[in-house]
Write a protein that holds these residues in place. Sequence first.
Motif, PDB file in Angstrom:
ATOM      1  N   TRP A  60       0.850  -1.189   0.000  1.00 54.94           N
ATOM      2  CA  TRP A  60       0.000   0.000   0.000  1.00 54.94           C
ATOM      3  C   TRP A  60       0.892   1.248   0.000  1.00 54.94           C
ATOM      4  O   TRP A  60       0.993   1.961   1.014  1.00 54.94           O
ATOM      5  CB  TRP A  60      -0.909   0.000   1.220  1.00 54.94           C
ATOM      6  CG  TRP A  60      -1.718  -1.261   1.315  1.00 54.94           C
ATOM      7  CD1 TRP A  60      -2.830  -1.573   0.606  1.00 54.94           C
ATOM      8  CD2 TRP A  60      -1.455  -2.386   2.168  1.00 54.94           C
ATOM      9  NE1 TRP A  60      -3.277  -2.824   0.955  1.00 54.94           N
ATOM     10  CE2 TRP A  60      -2.457  -3.350   1.911  1.00 54.94           C
ATOM     11  CE3 TRP A  60      -0.479  -2.687   3.123  1.00 54.94           C
ATOM     12  CZ2 TRP A  60      -2.501  -4.568   2.571  1.00 54.94           C
ATOM     13  CZ3 TRP A  60      -0.520  -3.900   3.775  1.00 54.94           C
ATOM     14  CH2 TRP A  60      -1.526  -4.827   3.500  1.00 54.94           C
ATOM     15  N   GLU A  62       0.617   4.168  -1.103  1.00 48.32           N
ATOM     16  CA  GLU A  62      -0.031   5.460  -0.869  1.00 48.32           C
ATOM     17  C   GLU A  62      -0.547   5.602   0.568  1.00 48.32           C
ATOM     18  O   GLU A  62      -1.110   6.635   0.918  1.00 48.32           O
ATOM     19  CB  GLU A  62      -1.180   5.653  -1.865  1.00 48.32           C
ATOM     20  CG  GLU A  62      -2.355   4.714  -1.697  1.00 48.32           C
ATOM     21  CD  GLU A  62      -2.115   3.267  -2.126  1.00 48.32           C
ATOM     22  OE1 GLU A  62      -2.921   2.406  -1.725  1.00 48.32           O
ATOM     23  OE2 GLU A  62      -1.145   2.991  -2.842  1.00 48.32           O
ATOM     24  N   ARG A  63      -0.352   4.596   1.392  1.00 45.52           N
ATOM     25  CA  ARG A  63      -0.910   4.610   2.749  1.00 45.52           C
ATOM     26  C   ARG A  63       0.153   4.408   3.826  1.00 45.52           C
ATOM     27  O   ARG A  63      -0.090   3.734   4.825  1.00 45.52           O
ATOM     28  CB  ARG A  63      -1.981   3.535   2.864  1.00 45.52           C
ATOM     29  CG  ARG A  63      -3.144   3.806   1.954  1.00 45.52           C
ATOM     30  CD  ARG A  63      -4.319   3.017   2.345  1.00 45.52           C
ATOM     31  NE  ARG A  63      -5.452   3.442   1.541  1.00 45.52           N
ATOM     32  CZ  ARG A  63      -6.556   2.772   1.479  1.00 45.52           C
ATOM     33  NH1 ARG A  63      -6.697   1.668   2.149  1.00 45.52           N
ATOM     34  NH2 ARG A  63      -7.550   3.219   0.743  1.00 45.52           N
TER      35      ARG A  63
END
Length: 121
Positions: A60, A62-63
């Motif tokens: 992930w 982007e997280r």
Amino acid sequence: MRLHPIAEKIFFATLIAVLVLALLPVLRLKELGFDIGFHYDKLNHGVAFAALMLIGSLSWPERKISLMVFLALVGAAIEILQGTTLIGRDLDGLDWAADCVGIGCALVAIGAANSLIRREA
């Protein structure tokens, strides 16, 4: 083939392994050959959470902030569970600090890698 689904499976497998090892009774860990002395214990925490952060960042990308908070909470939960169960383990704030240092080291490594990649491009 996309990397994300593979990284996600590796992340969850690693997370489960970390949770199982963290919640096994001390005697069982010794039977399995794990050294749980102070220095190795803190190093193990740092390396485990750095690995989780690195693998999670591949899963992930982007997280990262959410992942960092989640892993810090997992580390805290492990310590609370160790301190409230009868497995011969205790609540140790330094273990949680080692978890957070591992997460931080992974973030620094990720930032450095991203910087090198951008410089190459």
